[in-house]
Design a protein around this motif. Structure first.
Motif, PDB file in Angstrom:
ATOM      1  N   THR A  53       0.845  -1.195   0.000  1.00  0.00           N
ATOM      2  CA  THR A  53       0.000   0.000   0.000  1.00  0.00           C
ATOM      3  C   THR A  53       0.881   1.245   0.000  1.00  0.00           C
ATOM      4  O   THR A  53       0.574   2.232  -0.655  1.00  0.00           O
ATOM      5  CB  THR A  53      -0.930   0.064   1.225  1.00  0.00           C
ATOM      6  OG1 THR A  53      -0.153  -0.135   2.395  1.00  0.00           O
ATOM      7  CG2 THR A  53      -2.028  -0.978   1.153  1.00  0.00           C
ATOM      8  N   TYR A 108       0.805   4.084  -2.819  1.00  0.00           N
ATOM      9  CA  TYR A 108       0.442   5.434  -2.420  1.00  0.00           C
ATOM     10  C   TYR A 108       1.409   6.476  -2.993  1.00  0.00           C
ATOM     11  O   TYR A 108       0.994   7.508  -3.508  1.00  0.00           O
ATOM     12  CB  TYR A 108       0.411   5.519  -0.898  1.00  0.00           C
ATOM     13  CG  TYR A 108      -0.084   6.843  -0.383  1.00  0.00           C
ATOM     14  CD1 TYR A 108      -1.392   7.245  -0.619  1.00  0.00           C
ATOM     15  CD2 TYR A 108       0.753   7.694   0.328  1.00  0.00           C
ATOM     16  CE1 TYR A 108      -1.849   8.459  -0.154  1.00  0.00           C
ATOM     17  CE2 TYR A 108       0.298   8.910   0.801  1.00  0.00           C
ATOM     18  CZ  TYR A 108      -1.010   9.289   0.563  1.00  0.00           C
ATOM     19  OH  TYR A 108      -1.450  10.495   1.014  1.00  0.00           O
ATOM     20  N   TYR A 109       2.692   6.165  -2.940  1.00  0.00           N
ATOM     21  CA  TYR A 109       3.672   7.094  -3.509  1.00  0.00           C
ATOM     22  C   TYR A 109       3.401   7.325  -4.988  1.00  0.00           C
ATOM     23  O   TYR A 109       3.506   8.438  -5.494  1.00  0.00           O
ATOM     24  CB  TYR A 109       5.105   6.568  -3.324  1.00  0.00           C
ATOM     25  CG  TYR A 109       5.612   6.740  -1.918  1.00  0.00           C
ATOM     26  CD1 TYR A 109       5.751   8.007  -1.371  1.00  0.00           C
ATOM     27  CD2 TYR A 109       5.945   5.652  -1.132  1.00  0.00           C
ATOM     28  CE1 TYR A 109       6.209   8.180  -0.080  1.00  0.00           C
ATOM     29  CE2 TYR A 109       6.401   5.816   0.167  1.00  0.00           C
ATOM     30  CZ  TYR A 109       6.533   7.080   0.682  1.00  0.00           C
ATOM     31  OH  TYR A 109       6.973   7.250   1.952  1.00  0.00           O
ATOM     32  N   MET A 125       0.240   9.495  -5.379  1.00  0.00           N
ATOM     33  CA  MET A 125       0.500  10.886  -5.036  1.00  0.00           C
ATOM     34  C   MET A 125       1.292  11.579  -6.136  1.00  0.00           C
ATOM     35  O   MET A 125       1.070  12.744  -6.426  1.00  0.00           O
ATOM     36  CB  MET A 125       1.263  10.983  -3.709  1.00  0.00           C
ATOM     37  CG  MET A 125       0.420  10.662  -2.510  1.00  0.00           C
ATOM     38  SD  MET A 125      -0.960  11.786  -2.279  1.00  0.00           S
ATOM     39  CE  MET A 125      -0.137  13.169  -1.503  1.00  0.00           C
ATOM     40  N   ALA A 156      -3.348   9.148   4.629  1.00  0.00           N
ATOM     41  CA  ALA A 156      -3.324   9.043   3.172  1.00  0.00           C
ATOM     42  C   ALA A 156      -4.331  10.010   2.538  1.00  0.00           C
ATOM     43  O   ALA A 156      -4.018  10.722   1.581  1.00  0.00           O
ATOM     44  CB  ALA A 156      -3.626   7.609   2.741  1.00  0.00           C
ATOM     45  N   ILE A 167      -3.784  13.391   0.024  1.00  0.00           N
ATOM     46  CA  ILE A 167      -4.389  13.614  -1.289  1.00  0.00           C
ATOM     47  C   ILE A 167      -5.193  14.915  -1.316  1.00  0.00           C
ATOM     48  O   ILE A 167      -4.979  15.778  -2.159  1.00  0.00           O
ATOM     49  CB  ILE A 167      -5.299  12.429  -1.679  1.00  0.00           C
ATOM     50  CG1 ILE A 167      -4.432  11.184  -1.889  1.00  0.00           C
ATOM     51  CG2 ILE A 167      -6.081  12.745  -2.951  1.00  0.00           C
ATOM     52  CD1 ILE A 167      -5.217   9.914  -2.080  1.00  0.00           C
TER      53      ILE A 167
END
Ligand code: UDP
Ligand code: MG
Length: 317
Positions: free
Chosen positions: A147, A151-152, A155, A227, A231
């Motif tokens: 995850t 996520y990186y 983003m 997270a 965002i």
């Protein structure tokens, strides 16, 4: 710069850390003495323990250590505000108390403290911000690893460049912290903001150990919250996606209308089909596109409301 002069305050966010904290403080104090003896940090350097509204004995432990040893400072938040806010409060307080340099590190000491001299040497080289980058993510669960890297990627698609695998083990100079404090927004996503500040930065690679005492305080909910904050606080690109989608559908509706008319004039349509299909596409496109346009303005208003500083001065002659 005189090597002896660096007044370091090490900031440790602590949430329900009673089982790990005592050992961590002892270990750090011993190491601090070594660093002082080596001339890495000044005699006045301190450990600042930030109690993030713990429900256990964390604050009592901090008080006990503070009474026995003047090197230990404490700060208690009135309730659990989360790791990011605890770090922020700690850095602000550290500067208030005269720190020249602040390093944040987790209270469980999973992050290798022996990297501290390398952080300091990057600082002496002129870096205002030094990121700790993990040598590997082996100690993370499979879930956290996958995850995390997803996520990186997400983003960066949304236009927020994070430093991959950098946790919040980080050095900041006084002026970098002061710059950070100028961001007035409430949902400050520290990891995202710092790379945009633009001061000279460096990196230090460090190892991560397994947690020795207690369990992870980062529940899945806290991770999700962080997270989402990342965002929404950084990007209005989701709105842009709506605008583009609306525009594409509007464009498609043009093609559809031509297609519908063609079929209509060639007589191979059921009565009513042409008008329904043409208006369906057209109205759908207009609707979504309009939402996007409104969103663009809302997005601008959102960014303005943050009152982010426009610039920081790096040098002046
Ligand atoms: N922490 C905090 N507030 C919270 C959750 C965590 O201050 O609401 C602190 C915690 O005490 C620790 C650091 O944040 O010093 C990192 O948390 P943890 O080690 O539990 O996370 P993990 O290493 O599992 O990512
Ligand atoms: Mg940890």
């Amino acid at each position: 710069m005189d090597k002896n002069s660096v007044l370091l305050i090490l900031v440790l966010p602590c949430y329900n850390e009673e089982s790990a904290l005592g050992q961590s403080i002892e270990t750090l104090l011993a190491y601090f003495n070594e660093l002082i003896a080596d001339g890495e940090i000044s005699e006045d350097s301190r450990l600042l323990l930030v109690d993030d509204g713990s429900a256990d004995r964390t604050w009592e432990i901090i008080e006990e250590f503070h009474e026995r040893n003047g090197r230990i400072l404490g700060l208690k938040l009135s309730r659990n505000e989360g790791h990011q806010t605890a770090i922020y409060a700690g850095m602000a307080d550290a500067i208030d108390r005269g720190a020249e340099v602040v390093i944040t590190i987790d209270a469980d000491l999973q992050q290798d403290m022996h990297a501290i001299p390398r952080f300091l040497s990057e600082y002496r080289r002129g870096c205002d911000i030094v990121y700790g980058v993990r040598s590997s993510r082996d100690t993370d669960s499979f879930f956290k690893r996958t995850t995390g890297s997803g996520y990186y990627r997400l983003m960066s698609l949304l236009g927020c460049e994070l430093i991959p695998n950098s946790a919040d083990y980080r050095l900041m100079s006084k002026r970098a912290v002061e710059a950070l404090l100028k961001y007035e927004e409430r949902d400050l996503f520290i990891r995202g903001i710092i790379p945009t500040m633009g001061y000279p930065t460096g990196k230090v690679v460090f190892d991560v150990k397994e947690r020795e005492a207690g369990e992870s305080k980062y529940t899945i909910w806290k991770m999700l919250h962080l997270a989402m904050d990342g965002i929404t606080s950084f990007s209005i690109r989701p709105i842009r996606i709506v605008t583009i989608l609306g525009f594409l559908i509007l464009f498609m509706s043009g093609i559809m209308i031509i297609h519908v008319l063609w079929d209509y004039f060639h007589g191979n349509t059921v009565s009513g089909w042409s008008s329904i299909l043409a208006s369906l596409w057209f109205l759908g496109g207009v609707g979504i596109f309009s939402i996007g346009v409104v969103g663009e303005y809302v997005g601008r208003a959102y960014l303005e409301a943050k009152k982010r500083p426009r610039f920081f001065i790096e040098k002046k002659l």
